[in-house]
Write an enzyme that holds these catalytic residues in place. Structure first.
Site, PDB file in Angstrom:
ATOM      1  N   SER A 125       5.827  34.867 -10.955  1.00 51.89           N
ATOM      2  CA  SER A 125       5.320  34.009 -11.894  1.00 51.89           C
ATOM      3  C   SER A 125       4.222  32.878 -11.217  1.00 51.89           C
ATOM      4  CB  SER A 125       6.220  33.264 -12.840  1.00 51.89           C
ATOM      5  OG  SER A 125       5.416  32.168 -13.290  1.00 51.89           O
ATOM      6  N   TYR A 152      12.482  27.063 -13.110  1.00 50.04           N
ATOM      7  CA  TYR A 152      11.775  28.239 -13.145  1.00 50.04           C
ATOM      8  C   TYR A 152      10.995  28.747 -12.107  1.00 50.04           C
ATOM      9  CZ  TYR A 152       9.143  31.916 -15.132  1.00 50.04           C
ATOM     10  OH  TYR A 152       8.510  33.408 -15.252  1.00 50.04           O
ATOM     11  N   LYS A 156      11.264  31.682  -8.944  1.00 50.03           N
ATOM     12  CA  LYS A 156      10.230  32.625  -8.843  1.00 50.03           C
ATOM     13  C   LYS A 156       9.784  32.535  -7.390  1.00 50.03           C
ATOM     14  CE  LYS A 156      10.441  34.765 -12.682  1.00 50.03           C
ATOM     15  NZ  LYS A 156      10.839  36.129 -12.883  1.00 50.03           N
ATOM     16  N   THR A 185       2.990  31.825 -23.444  1.00 55.03           N
ATOM     17  CA  THR A 185       4.367  31.834 -23.726  1.00 55.03           C
ATOM     18  C   THR A 185       4.954  30.248 -23.951  1.00 55.03           C
ATOM     19  OG1 THR A 185       5.152  31.566 -21.590  1.00 55.03           O
ATOM     20  CG2 THR A 185       4.841  33.830 -22.192  1.00 55.03           C
TER      21      THR A 185
END
Length: 194
Positions: A125, A152, A156, A185
Site C-alpha cells: 500500500s 497498517y 505494509k 476505502t
C-alpha cells in the site's frame, strides 16, 4: 480482477483463499460468470490465524496441486486507537498483514520452486511510504496510543522488506511487490480526515 479472469479464460486454475465464506462465495460466483469457467476453487482461511494457514499449506502441498503464481492481497486496517488481539494473542494487523503473508509464502515456496517461471506478488500500500521499518515493536505494544493507520502502514512496509528478503533467499522464484493505486476505502477516509 481482469488479470485473474484472463488467466482463467486462457486455461489457468485459480485458488482463492478468503476469510469470509459469504464474500468468498460472492467473488467465486463473479469470477465464474465473468470467465465462463468453473476451474476456480475457494478455500476458507483466516490469514490472522497461523495454525489455520499452516493447515491450509499442508493440505495444498499434500494434494500435489501445482502453483505458478502466488498473489498475496490479504490486509486489514484496524480503525481507531484500540489495539486488537487475535484468538492467538497476536496483534491483528501484524498477524494478518505480515505474519500471515510470511507463513503462507514460505510454506508454499517448495511448490512454487517446482513450477516453471514461478512468481510471488505481494500487494502492499502507498501507506508504507509514511513508515520506515521498525523492528523494535512488531506488534505495536510500545505505542503510547495505538494508531491503526500507522500499524497498517508499518506492516505494509514490512511486506516490502520481506519481498526483498525472499528474492535473495529463493532465487528460483521471482518476487514482486506493488502498490495498486489509491482506492476510496475506509482506510483512505480515515487517513484523509486527520
Amino acid at each position: 480482477m481482469e488479470f485473474v479472469v484472463f488467466q482463467i479464460k486462457t486455461g489457468g486454475t485459480v485458488h482463492m483463499v478468503c476469510r469470509s465464506k459469504e464474500r468468498g462465495e460472492e467473488a467465486l460466483k463473479d469470477l465464474q460468470e465473468k470467465s465462463g469457467s468453473s476451474n476456480i476453487h475457494l478455500h476458507l482461511v483466516d490469514m490472522s490465524r497461523p495454525k489455520a494457514i499452516k493447515e491450509f499449506v499442508e493440505k495444498f502441498r499434500s494434494n500435489g496441486t501445482p502453483l505458478n503464481v502466488l498473489i498475496n492481497n490479504a490486509g486489514v486496517l484496524m480503525s481507531g486507537d484500540k489495539r486488537t488481539l487475535t484468538e492467538d494473542g497476536l496483534e491483528t494487523t501484524f498477524a494478518t498483514n505480515s505474519l500471515g503473508v510470511h507463513i503462507l509464502t514460505s510454506g508454499l515456496i517448495p511448490v512454487l520452486e517446482n513450477s516453471e517461471d514461478p512468481r510471488v506478488i505481494i500487494i502492499t500500500s502507498g501507506g508504507m511510504l509514511v513508515q520506515k521499518l521498525d523492528l523494535s515493536d512488531l506488534q505495536f505494544e510500545k505505542m503510547t496510543k495505538f494508531d491503526g493507520t500507522m500499524a497498517y502502514s508499518q506492516t505494509k512496509r514490512q511486506e516490502v522488506i520481506m519481498t526483498a528478503m525472499y528474492a535473495k533467499q529463493y532465487p528460483k522464484v521471482h518476487f514482486s511487490t506493488c502498490h495498486p493505486g489509491w482506492a476510496d476505502t475506509a482506510g483512505m477516509i480515515y487517513i484523509n480526515n486527520e
